[in-house]
Design an enzyme around this catalytic site. Structure first.
Site, PDB file in Angstrom:
ATOM      1  N   ARG A 164      30.812  -3.320   2.212  1.00 26.02           N
ATOM      2  CA  ARG A 164      30.619  -2.607   3.498  1.00 26.02           C
ATOM      3  C   ARG A 164      31.956  -2.138   4.087  1.00 26.02           C
ATOM      4  O   ARG A 164      32.163  -2.187   5.301  1.00 26.02           O
ATOM      5  CB  ARG A 164      29.904  -3.486   4.530  1.00 26.02           C
ATOM      6  CG  ARG A 164      28.536  -3.958   4.124  1.00 26.02           C
ATOM      7  CD  ARG A 164      27.532  -2.796   4.076  1.00 26.02           C
ATOM      8  NE  ARG A 164      26.207  -3.309   3.823  1.00 26.02           N
ATOM      9  CZ  ARG A 164      25.701  -3.520   2.596  1.00 26.02           C
ATOM     10  NH1 ARG A 164      26.408  -3.237   1.529  1.00 26.02           N
ATOM     11  NH2 ARG A 164      24.480  -3.985   2.459  1.00 26.02           N
ATOM     12  N   SER A 236      21.163  -3.859   9.474  1.00 24.24           N
ATOM     13  CA  SER A 236      21.912  -5.119   9.655  1.00 24.24           C
ATOM     14  C   SER A 236      22.949  -4.934  10.758  1.00 24.24           C
ATOM     15  O   SER A 236      23.795  -4.055  10.667  1.00 24.24           O
ATOM     16  CB  SER A 236      22.644  -5.504   8.373  1.00 24.24           C
ATOM     17  OG  SER A 236      21.719  -5.664   7.345  1.00 24.24           O
ATOM     18  N   GLU A 332      28.520  -4.835  12.100  1.00 27.68           N
ATOM     19  CA  GLU A 332      28.567  -3.782  11.072  1.00 27.68           C
ATOM     20  C   GLU A 332      28.627  -2.358  11.636  1.00 27.68           C
ATOM     21  O   GLU A 332      29.458  -1.559  11.202  1.00 27.68           O
ATOM     22  CB  GLU A 332      27.367  -3.933  10.124  1.00 27.68           C
ATOM     23  CG  GLU A 332      27.410  -2.961   8.974  1.00 27.68           C
ATOM     24  CD  GLU A 332      26.199  -3.049   8.056  1.00 27.68           C
ATOM     25  OE1 GLU A 332      25.995  -4.105   7.429  1.00 27.68           O
ATOM     26  OE2 GLU A 332      25.456  -2.057   7.974  1.00 27.68           O
TER      27      GLU A 332
HETATM   28  C1  LIG Z   1      16.631   0.467   9.167  1.00 31.33           C
HETATM   29  C2  LIG Z   1      18.041   0.573   8.613  1.00 31.33           C
HETATM   30  C3  LIG Z   1      18.315   0.039   7.365  1.00 31.33           C
HETATM   31  C4  LIG Z   1      19.600   0.129   6.835  1.00 31.33           C
HETATM   32  N1  LIG Z   1      19.829  -0.403   5.604  1.00 31.33           N
HETATM   33  C5  LIG Z   1      21.067  -0.318   5.055  1.00 31.33           C
HETATM   34  C6  LIG Z   1      21.309  -0.853   3.747  1.00 31.33           C
HETATM   35  O1  LIG Z   1      20.429  -1.375   3.081  1.00 31.33           O
HETATM   36  N2  LIG Z   1      22.570  -0.753   3.262  1.00 31.33           N
HETATM   37  C7  LIG Z   1      23.581  -0.155   3.954  1.00 31.33           C
HETATM   38  O2  LIG Z   1      24.700  -0.102   3.424  1.00 31.33           O
HETATM   39  N3  LIG Z   1      23.366   0.363   5.174  1.00 31.33           N
HETATM   40  C8  LIG Z   1      22.144   0.298   5.740  1.00 31.33           C
HETATM   41  N4  LIG Z   1      21.919   0.812   6.990  1.00 31.33           N
HETATM   42  C9  LIG Z   1      23.039   1.429   7.730  1.00 31.33           C
HETATM   43  C10 LIG Z   1      23.111   2.962   7.570  1.00 31.33           C
HETATM   44  O3  LIG Z   1      21.900   3.480   7.111  1.00 31.33           O
HETATM   45  C11 LIG Z   1      24.232   3.404   6.628  1.00 31.33           C
HETATM   46  O4  LIG Z   1      25.461   2.872   7.038  1.00 31.33           O
HETATM   47  C12 LIG Z   1      24.349   4.935   6.548  1.00 31.33           C
HETATM   48  O5  LIG Z   1      25.268   5.297   5.548  1.00 31.33           O
HETATM   49  C13 LIG Z   1      24.776   5.553   7.879  1.00 31.33           C
HETATM   50  O6  LIG Z   1      24.593   6.944   7.769  1.00 31.33           O
HETATM   51  P1  LIG Z   1      24.537   7.878   9.045  1.00 31.33           P
HETATM   52  O7  LIG Z   1      24.552   9.287   8.558  1.00 31.33           O
HETATM   53  O8  LIG Z   1      23.428   7.499   9.929  1.00 31.33           O
HETATM   54  O9  LIG Z   1      25.948   7.549   9.722  1.00 31.33           O
HETATM   55  P2  LIG Z   1      26.295   7.357  11.258  1.00 31.33           P
HETATM   56  O10 LIG Z   1      25.627   6.142  11.764  1.00 31.33           O
HETATM   57  O11 LIG Z   1      26.073   8.610  12.020  1.00 31.33           O
HETATM   58  O12 LIG Z   1      27.870   7.097  11.148  1.00 31.33           O
HETATM   59  C14 LIG Z   1      28.364   5.901  10.590  1.00 31.33           C
HETATM   60  C15 LIG Z   1      29.888   6.003  10.514  1.00 31.33           C
HETATM   61  O13 LIG Z   1      30.244   7.042   9.599  1.00 31.33           O
HETATM   62  C16 LIG Z   1      31.078   8.013  10.233  1.00 31.33           C
HETATM   63  N5  LIG Z   1      30.702   9.316   9.640  1.00 31.33           N
HETATM   64  C17 LIG Z   1      29.454   9.838   9.553  1.00 31.33           C
HETATM   65  N6  LIG Z   1      29.495  11.018   8.891  1.00 31.33           N
HETATM   66  C18 LIG Z   1      30.797  11.237   8.540  1.00 31.33           C
HETATM   67  C19 LIG Z   1      31.482  12.290   7.852  1.00 31.33           C
HETATM   68  N7  LIG Z   1      30.837  13.355   7.348  1.00 31.33           N
HETATM   69  N8  LIG Z   1      32.829  12.176   7.704  1.00 31.33           N
HETATM   70  C20 LIG Z   1      33.499  11.107   8.208  1.00 31.33           C
HETATM   71  N9  LIG Z   1      32.912  10.099   8.874  1.00 31.33           N
HETATM   72  C21 LIG Z   1      31.567  10.157   9.029  1.00 31.33           C
HETATM   73  C22 LIG Z   1      30.754   7.902  11.721  1.00 31.33           C
HETATM   74  O14 LIG Z   1      31.850   8.353  12.501  1.00 31.33           O
HETATM   75  C23 LIG Z   1      30.539   6.391  11.840  1.00 31.33           C
HETATM   76  O15 LIG Z   1      31.794   5.734  11.903  1.00 31.33           O
HETATM   77  C24 LIG Z   1      20.639   0.761   7.569  1.00 31.33           C
HETATM   78  C25 LIG Z   1      20.348   1.302   8.825  1.00 31.33           C
HETATM   79  C26 LIG Z   1      19.067   1.211   9.347  1.00 31.33           C
HETATM   80  C27 LIG Z   1      18.756   1.817  10.684  1.00 31.33           C
END
Ligand SMILES: Cc1cc2nc3c(=O)[nH]c(=O)nc-3n(C[C@H](O)[C@H](O)[C@H](O)COP(=O)(O)OP(=O)(O)OC[C@H]3O[C@@H](n4cnc5c(N)ncnc54)[C@H](O)[C@@H]3O)c2cc1C
Length: 343
Positions: A164, A236, A332
């Site tokens: 992570r 998480s 996280e």
């Molecule tokens: C129900 C649920 C289940 C999940 N299960 C998992 C799992 O099994 N495993 C896991 O690893 N994660 C899990 N996650 C967490 C999440 O899905 C991941 O971390 C995912 O990659 C976040 O993507 P996002 O586009 O929503 O990012 P955001 O939440 O919008 O951003 C996350 C971070 O990335 C940065 N960011 C986003 N896009 C960019 C870009 N293009 N360039 C630079 N920085 C950027 C943002 O500034 C922020 O710091 C889960 C979340 C939920 C709600």
């Protein structure tokens, strides 16, 4: 470039935290991304990046410009006897990408099905699930380096992936906007079935294939995790803590049931869910923020509280776990907008 003022971001984050961005812009190309960054610089505004909002904690007011990177494309860029390389725009939906690859008989992403969010965020925390991490299929990415405003390519090694974790949470924190990602996938399935719950779910199959793994992961995730559309959450909320081998041995003596996972470097990963559950937090609630009754790692926000309320509750869990077990728990999701912890 369509920069909007005072944009409510409650529907842009899966925790449904109320938050207003001073300025907001969704970009569809690298040119638009550069334009936006230049505009923020000209107006001396801080920049923030959001993807699908599934792993962020948004401040009530975010000063500056929030950019959502919606660069969308998927293409096969190379192949050899065993592998296929695909390049994917940062704005593509992660789960749709997993489906897209499987439909084309391209393998390697099936264990990572149904993780919410966009492709551009996947390297930030090296997404992982059911025994697979992004770094295992990641080749390189491209993005805008804010220090020199040049599009730069970073290799797997450059990204410094760990559990992570990546360089984007450290030396390149808030310094790099990812525009596309290149993955090295397989022409023939090479199933990863080390995760016990996945093995159990697939026990009925004599020879499971990649589609069976995909379906099992989707079904397990639907059973175990609340749907953010119905129950706001960010997956998480706490990372599994990693401790020294010596400390893990002491804990094992005191708590023989505590699951422990040895890491390659000799350290030990502990199950945060077990710690939180055995401390009696499952189902506990304060001001509408709750530890999910079925999954102790997930905090839900039915009352759609501001982030300060969620953090106050999370801090009481962190304090309690530290006191009982001596283990620090790390949050996280990433804070966006700053200043929140000072409330
Ligand atoms: C129900 C649920 C289940 C999940 N299960 C998992 C799992 O099994 N495993 C896991 O690893 N994660 C899990 N996650 C967490 C999440 O899905 C991941 O971390 C995912 O990659 C976040 O993507 P996002 O586009 O929503 O990012 P955001 O939440 O919008 O951003 C996350 C971070 O990335 C940065 N960011 C986003 N896009 C960019 C870009 N293009 N360039 C630079 N920085 C950027 C943002 O500034 C922020 O710091 C889960 C979340 C939920 C709600």
């Amino acid at each position: 470039m369509n920069i909007k003022r005072k944009v409510q971001l409650q529907n842009y984050n899966t925790l449904s935290v109320p938050s207003v961005a001073e300025y907001f812009c969704s970009v569809n190309s690298k040119n638009e991304l550069i334009e936006c960054v230049n505009w923020a610089e000209k107006n001396s505004l801080p920049l923030h990046i959001i993807g699908g909002g599934s792993n962020v904690l948004l401040a009530p007011k975010i000063t500056g410009l929030v950019i959502q990177c919606r660069i969308n494309f998927k293409k096969i860029i190379d192949q050899d006897v065993d592998h296929i390389w695909i390049e994917v725009g940062a704005g593509e939906n992660w789960h749709s990408l997993v489906e897209w690859t499987l439909k084309r008989q391209i393998y390697g992403l099936e264990n990572l099905a149904l993780i919410p969010g966009l492709v551009g965020a996947a390297p930030i925390q090296n997404i992982g699930a059911y025994g697979v991490e992004l770094c295992e299929v990641f080749e390189r990415l491209e993005g805008l380096k804010l220090s020199d405003k040049k599009f730069t390519s970073l290799s797997n090694k450059d990204c410094d992936f760990a559990y992570r974790d990546s360089v984007f949470k450290h030396t390149l924190k808030n310094q790099f906007i990812i525009s596309s990602v290149v993955l090295k996938l397989k022409k023939n399935p090479c199933l990863k079935l080390i995760y016990p719950a996945l093995q159990t779910a697939l026990a009925q199959f004599k020879n499971p294939d990649a589609f069976d793994v995909f379906n099992a992961v989707v079904s397990l995730r639907k059973q175990k995790l609340p749907d953010p559309l119905a129950t706001p959450n960010a997956g998480s909320f706490f990372k599994n803590p990693i401790v020294s081998c010596e400390f893990a041995a002491q804990l094992k003596q005191a708590y023989p049931d505590l699951p422990q996972y040895p890491q390659e470097d000799g350290s030990i990963k502990l199950a945060a869910a077990w710690l939180i559950d055995s401390a009696g937090w499952k189902g506990k609630e304060a001001s509408g923020v709750e530890v999910h009754p079925k999954q102790a790692l997930v905090l839900t926000n039915r009352a759609k509280c501001e982030v300060g309320v969620i953090l106050a509750f999370a801090e009481s869990i962190q304090r309690d776990i530290k006191q009982r077990f001596g283990v620090p728990l790390e949050i996280e999701p990433q804070l966006l907008g700053g200043g929140v912890l000072a409330r």
